[in-house]
Design an enzyme around this catalytic site. Structure first.
Site, PDB file in Angstrom:
ATOM      1  N   ASP B 110       8.248 -31.228   9.481  1.00  0.00           N
ATOM      2  CA  ASP B 110       8.581 -32.646   9.638  1.00  0.00           C
ATOM      3  C   ASP B 110       7.622 -33.594   8.924  1.00  0.00           C
ATOM      4  O   ASP B 110       7.454 -34.724   9.336  1.00  0.00           O
ATOM      5  CB  ASP B 110       8.726 -33.016  11.117  1.00  0.00           C
ATOM      6  CG  ASP B 110       7.638 -32.394  11.959  1.00  0.00           C
ATOM      7  OD1 ASP B 110       6.637 -31.933  11.382  1.00  0.00           O
ATOM      8  OD2 ASP B 110       7.795 -32.368  13.180  1.00  0.00           O
ATOM      9  N   LYS B 162      -9.832 -35.888  17.346  1.00  0.00           N
ATOM     10  CA  LYS B 162      -9.916 -37.270  17.849  1.00  0.00           C
ATOM     11  C   LYS B 162     -11.365 -37.805  17.883  1.00  0.00           C
ATOM     12  O   LYS B 162     -11.929 -38.049  18.968  1.00  0.00           O
ATOM     13  CB  LYS B 162      -9.292 -37.365  19.246  1.00  0.00           C
ATOM     14  CG  LYS B 162      -7.873 -36.805  19.272  1.00  0.00           C
ATOM     15  CD  LYS B 162      -7.012 -37.413  20.333  1.00  0.00           C
ATOM     16  CE  LYS B 162      -5.557 -37.081  20.140  1.00  0.00           C
ATOM     17  NZ  LYS B 162      -5.199 -35.646  20.135  1.00  0.00           N
ATOM     18  N   ASP B 218       4.373 -38.002   9.178  1.00  0.00           N
ATOM     19  CA  ASP B 218       4.963 -37.021  10.081  1.00  0.00           C
ATOM     20  C   ASP B 218       6.129 -37.749  10.749  1.00  0.00           C
ATOM     21  O   ASP B 218       5.918 -38.692  11.510  1.00  0.00           O
ATOM     22  CB  ASP B 218       3.907 -36.600  11.099  1.00  0.00           C
ATOM     23  CG  ASP B 218       4.457 -35.615  12.133  1.00  0.00           C
ATOM     24  OD1 ASP B 218       5.678 -35.648  12.402  1.00  0.00           O
ATOM     25  OD2 ASP B 218       3.669 -34.824  12.666  1.00  0.00           O
TER      26      ASP B 218
HETATM   27  N1  LIG Z   1       8.046 -21.078  14.031  1.00  0.00           N
HETATM   28  C1  LIG Z   1       7.431 -21.926  14.847  1.00  0.00           C
HETATM   29  N2  LIG Z   1       7.191 -23.189  14.427  1.00  0.00           N
HETATM   30  C2  LIG Z   1       6.592 -24.028  15.288  1.00  0.00           C
HETATM   31  C3  LIG Z   1       6.218 -23.648  16.584  1.00  0.00           C
HETATM   32  N3  LIG Z   1       5.652 -24.732  17.179  1.00  0.00           N
HETATM   33  C4  LIG Z   1       5.661 -25.704  16.299  1.00  0.00           C
HETATM   34  N4  LIG Z   1       6.256 -25.331  15.152  1.00  0.00           N
HETATM   35  C5  LIG Z   1       6.425 -26.095  13.954  1.00  0.00           C
HETATM   36  O1  LIG Z   1       5.207 -26.613  13.605  1.00  0.00           O
HETATM   37  C6  LIG Z   1       5.306 -27.943  13.131  1.00  0.00           C
HETATM   38  C7  LIG Z   1       4.482 -28.883  13.955  1.00  0.00           C
HETATM   39  O2  LIG Z   1       4.963 -28.901  15.335  1.00  0.00           O
HETATM   40  P1  LIG Z   1       5.193 -30.253  16.200  1.00  0.00           P
HETATM   41  O3  LIG Z   1       4.695 -31.407  15.433  1.00  0.00           O
HETATM   42  O4  LIG Z   1       4.689 -29.999  17.551  1.00  0.00           O
HETATM   43  O5  LIG Z   1       6.789 -30.425  16.245  1.00  0.00           O
HETATM   44  P2  LIG Z   1       7.889 -29.801  17.155  1.00  0.00           P
HETATM   45  O6  LIG Z   1       7.296 -28.845  18.116  1.00  0.00           O
HETATM   46  O7  LIG Z   1       8.979 -29.283  16.245  1.00  0.00           O
HETATM   47  O8  LIG Z   1       8.516 -31.042  17.904  1.00  0.00           O
HETATM   48  P3  LIG Z   1       8.196 -31.652  19.338  1.00  0.00           P
HETATM   49  O9  LIG Z   1       9.034 -30.911  20.315  1.00  0.00           O
HETATM   50  O10 LIG Z   1       8.648 -33.054  19.177  1.00  0.00           O
HETATM   51  O11 LIG Z   1       6.733 -31.476  19.565  1.00  0.00           O
HETATM   52  C8  LIG Z   1       6.730 -28.312  13.147  1.00  0.00           C
HETATM   53  O12 LIG Z   1       7.229 -28.091  11.873  1.00  0.00           O
HETATM   54  C9  LIG Z   1       7.312 -27.328  14.125  1.00  0.00           C
HETATM   55  O13 LIG Z   1       8.660 -27.045  13.806  1.00  0.00           O
HETATM   56  C10 LIG Z   1       6.495 -22.313  16.981  1.00  0.00           C
HETATM   57  O14 LIG Z   1       6.198 -21.877  18.100  1.00  0.00           O
HETATM   58  N5  LIG Z   1       7.102 -21.490  16.093  1.00  0.00           N
END
Ligand SMILES: Nc1nc2c(ncn2[C@@H]2O[C@H](COP(=O)(O)OP(=O)(O)OP(=O)(O)O)[C@@H](O)[C@H]2O)c(=O)[nH]1
Ligand SMILES: Nc1nc2c(ncn2[C@@H]2O[C@H](COP(=O)(O)OP(=O)(O)OP(=O)(O)O)[C@@H](O)[C@H]2O)c(=O)[nH]1
Ligand SMILES: [Mg+2]
Ligand SMILES: [Mg+2]
Lengths: 427, 360
Positions: B110, B162, B218
């Site tokens: 993202d 932070k 982001d």
């Molecule tokens: N494959 C995989 N990708 C993950 C995992 N957790 C986070 N990501 C990816 O890592 C990136 C950063 O994660 P976050 O910014 O927390 O985004 P998110 O978890 O998709 O979205 P939120 O539910 O809004 O937190 C994003 O591209 C997520 O899709 C996971 O457990 N497995």
């Protein structure tokens, strides 16, 4: 022969009608396109044998009132005069003070109407009702049914269900007394002055006995002459086989707050279907889209893509641009509504301007639609320190910029706003 | 060359949009978020993309088959049985990433920017160590984890979560390149690359940074999605102004799909994206909004800082503002006011929402 008296109050009254009562005496504020009082005068002028209408109040003579009186005389071909009290004499004191003027020409009876009510004014019906009673000189109060809770904000009447005699009268009780309330519309015979006179005499004697009662604002005459019809007269007359109540099922509302003016407009606009169909705008080639009952002054300039109604009144010289939406609102003379703006549940003051795509919106304080006896609440502006959501009111000559929202707010006259406002009074 | 995109999370913060499609398929500036990344990767010479997913999505699989065809590359989906965080997925895809000795890209799904994949590869080859992470400059570093590094070489000293006092204004942009050798650092279990892997690599002097030029965002939540849109459109203004719509009724940077219809006397912009098949009726004012595919905005409405989801319909004389997000197929009836409303898919709204709230 008959006469009518309309109690129009004075400048210190009508505070709940601010900021609109800064610009125009409240009785002249337009409701459904014409001054509030004109509805009273039309109803009076329709009664057979009506010879004269007297307005009693304590406004200084002023141009607006004069112009209104002049126009009304012309239109209704009836004598209409303004009688000014030297001070606020109350709802009974004014008619007593001017009793000679009222009884001159020997009317058989006369009506007394509060100016700040909106009603179908069933005046002829009140007269027939009076005639039906054996007692020829009886007085008649117009009554209507309220719900239990709201009844206590009004004068409450207990009747004899068969004879309709008023057995008990109490003004704004603190506990429930009756759901029949006083509409502020009466039919009296000249004999009423004996009863008011008795109170006046008694007040004078009281003053001799107790010459000083704390702070004394004016002279002694004033104290003796200030008489309230409701508390001082009706309360005493109840149960004396003198006072009767005629209950109406037709529409009625007080006009205390500005919000109630929008509600009253709705009631009168609806009545126009039978009384004044010519005042209701219809859908015409090249005219704006109309939904429900709408009054448009002929001098208003309205773009055909605008959409108005229901319950909209547009005053003289108002300009309404392309794609404007107005609903449940009163637009006062000289106002300009620029393209695409949206005005809901609001009063737009004289010569005010609303910019493109601006939204001016209030919250209606309509009576509960599921309760046939509910009345409009004209409660205080504040509840628990917060402004209660109300209609939005723009005072005279207010400018609202493009694209902002003014929500549940009251804007005092001559303000140029530069941003959005919500739930505020803007001084 | 290969790339792994982390598309695993549920995208909860981008709801209600992610209740209809997985986050990578949410349209951003008229193109699914993931396609922005895929296309940039292809341009840099990537021919095999691995999507690390922790949920099953037929929609995503189908769409990836289409993109394989269109872009002429291989797209693999690497499914996790349990969410493996941001590092675990690399271990799961070890076989695919470790077939040769070439470095590979890794990115969060993202982030949006002018992806610097070619420069990144170049920079990475030059220093010759295990990994390079792209950093971007932010105004308020105390909200993020910052990266402290040697200005000249880019070699990372440490990471500070932070920071309460200023140590750096550069943050991890979620775009990396690694040598396959780094895979030996990761085990097949839920692991955070930022917290558990990077600090060790930095300690050993194996991790470098390259600073991103231009914008970065982001876009994982609606407010940032809109900010990212403004940045992306501004970047289009600089690099591909012909794609922006200009002329009477359009202000600033406005992207309009050619199949969209715009009525008369509208003022659109600045910073508006209008998707395919959208109908904007007469006299509408829109600024700082995304209106997605198939939506309709009826006449004389006013919209600012909103996302109008796919096939939604906004009535006449509606006012919507303050990051109001309509999910897919939402109907907003005439003359309503929505202030910061978050509306779940397939809802019909009949009442104003004067204060921000979620409409289930
Ligand atoms: N494959 C995989 N990708 C993950 C995992 N957790 C986070 N990501 C990816 O890592 C990136 C950063 O994660 P976050 O910014 O927390 O985004 P998110 O978890 O998709 O979205 P939120 O539910 O809004 O937190 C994003 O591209 C997520 O899709 C996971 O457990 N497995
Ligand atoms: N001429 C004249 N009219 C008055 C006077 N006081 C009140 N009125 C009018 O009489 C009508 C009734 O007024 P009020 O008795 O003040 O109002 P109310 O209906 O009892 O309601 P509240 O204001 O809540 O007490 C209104 O039309 C007033 O304008 C007065 O002193 N002189
Ligand atoms: Mg009273
Ligand atoms: Mg997450």
């Amino acid at each position: 022969m008959l006469k009518a008296v309309i109690l129009i109050g004075g400048p210190q009254k009508g505070t709940r009608f601010r900021p609109l009562s800064f610009e125009v005496p409240k009785p002249l504020f337009p409701v459904a396109g014409v001054p509030m009082l004109q509805h009273h005068i039309e109803a009076c002028a329709k009664v057979p044998n009506m010879k004269e209408i007297l307005l009693i109040g304590f406004y200084q003579p002023n141009e607006e009132l004069n112009r209104f009186l002049f126009n009304a005389q012309q239109e209704f071909k009836i004598s209409i005069r303004y009688l000014q009290e030297y001070a606020a004499l109350g709802t009974g004191g004014g008619i007593y003070h001017f009793r000679d003027q009222i009884v001159s020409g020997s009317p058989d009876a006369f009506y007394v109407l509060n100016a700040d009510v909106c009603s179908a004014f069933p005046l002829a019906e009140m007269l027939s009702f009076q005639k039906e009673h054996g007692e020829p000189n009886s007085f008649v109060i117009l009554g209507t049914t309220a719900n239990r809770k709201q009844s206590m904000n009004y004068g409450c009447i207990v009747e004899n269900e068969t004879t309709k005699e008023v057995l008990h009268y109490v003004e704004k009780p603190s506990t429930f007394v009756s759901d029949i309330i006083n509409c502020g519309i009466y039919l009296f015979t000249p004999e009423i002055f004996q009863h008011i006179g008795a109170v006046f005499q008694k007040n004078q004697q009281d003053m001799l006995l107790y010459p000083y009662d704390g702070e004394e604002p004016t002279n002694g005459w004033h104290r003796a002459e200030a008489i309230r019809l409701e508390q001082d007269i009706f309360t005493a007359l109840a149960g004396q086989d003198k006072l009767y109540v005629y209950k109406t099922l037709s529409f009625w509302s007080q006009i205390k707050s500005a919000g109630s003016a929008i509600y009253a407009s709705r009631l009168y606009l609806n009545q126009y279907h039978t009384t004044h169909p010519e005042r209701l705008a219809s859908i015409k080639e090249g005219g704006p889209k109309i939904s429900g009952n709408v009054y448009i002054h002929p001098t208003a300039n309205i773009d055909p893509t605008a959409m108005l109604g229901p319950n909209v009144s547009i005053g003289t010289g108002v300009t309404i641009g392309a794609g404007v939406r107005v609903r449940e609102s009163i637009i006062l003379h000289g106002a300009t509504l620029q393209d695409h703006c949206c005005v809901l549940n609001s009063i737009v003051g004289w010569d005010s301007t609303i910019g493109k795509w601006a939204r001016v919106e209030g919250t209606p304080s309509d009576p509960n639609p599921n309760d046939p006896f509910a009345k409009i609440d004209s409660e205080t502006l504040f509840r628990e320190g917060k402004l209660t959501p109300s209609i939005t009111i723009l005072g005279c000559n207010v400018t609202i910029p493009s694209e902002v929202i003014i929500l549940n707010s009251i804007v005092l006259p001559h303000k140029d706003l530069n941003r959005s406002f919500k739930n505020q009074i803007i001084l | 060359m290969k790339a792994l995109i982390l598309v695993g999370g549920y995208g909860t913060r981008l709801r209600p949009l992610t209740l209809s499609v997985p986050k990578p398929l949410v349209d951003f500036c008229n193109k699914p978020i993931l396609l922005h990344q895929l296309e940039a990767l292809v341009k840099a010479g990537v021919d095999h993309v691995i999507l690390a997913v922790s949920y099953m999505s037929e929609l995503l699989e189908r769409e990836m088959r289409v993109q394989e065809e269109r872009l002429g590359i291989r797209i693999s989906l690497s499914h996790e049985k349990e969410p493996l965080g941001t590092a675990g997925p690399l271990a799961l895809a070890r076989e695919l990433l470790n077939i040769d000795n070439e470095p590979f890209f890794v990115l969060n799904s993202d982030v949006i920017c002018d992806f610097p994949f070619k420069d990144l590869l170049q920079f990475h080859s030059n220093h010759g160590k295990e990994g390079t992470i792209v950093v971007t400059r932010v105004e308020e570093p105390s909200k993020y984890g910052v990266v402290v590094f040697e200005a000249d070489s880019g070699r990372i000293h440490r990471f500070v979560e932070k920071p309460q006092v200023f140590v750096s204004n550069k943050i991890n942009a979620g775009i990396y390149i690694f040598n396959p050798s780094m895979l030996s650092r990761i085990q097949l279990r839920p692991t955070s690359i930022e917290k558990e892997i990077f600090p060790v690599m930095a300690e050993e002097g194996q991790l470098y940074t390259m600073e991103l030029q231009g914008f970065w965002m982001d876009i994982g939540q609606p407010k940032d999605f809109l900010t990212g849109m403004c940045m992306y459109l501004q970047s289009l203004r600089q690099h591909a102004p012909e794609r922006l719509r200009t002329g009477p009724g359009f202000l600033g940077n406005v992207l309009v799909d050619p199949t969209a219809q715009i009525g008369e006397n509208c003022t659109i912009g600045p910073n508006v994206t209008i998707g395919a098949g959208v109908v904007v009726e007469d006299g509408v004012r829109i600024k700082r909004c995304t209106v997605m595919k198939g939506a309709r905005v009826r006449s004389h409405s006013w919209l600012e800082s909103c996302i109008v989801g796919w096939s939604s319909s906004v009535g006449q004389w509606v006012r919507m503002e303050n990051v109001t997000v309509l999910g897919e197929d939402v109907i907003v009836n005439d003359e309503l006011y929505l202030n910061g409303a978050n509306v779940l898919p397939h809802k019909s709204i009949n009442e104003s929402v004067p204060e921000p709230r979620i409409i289930m």
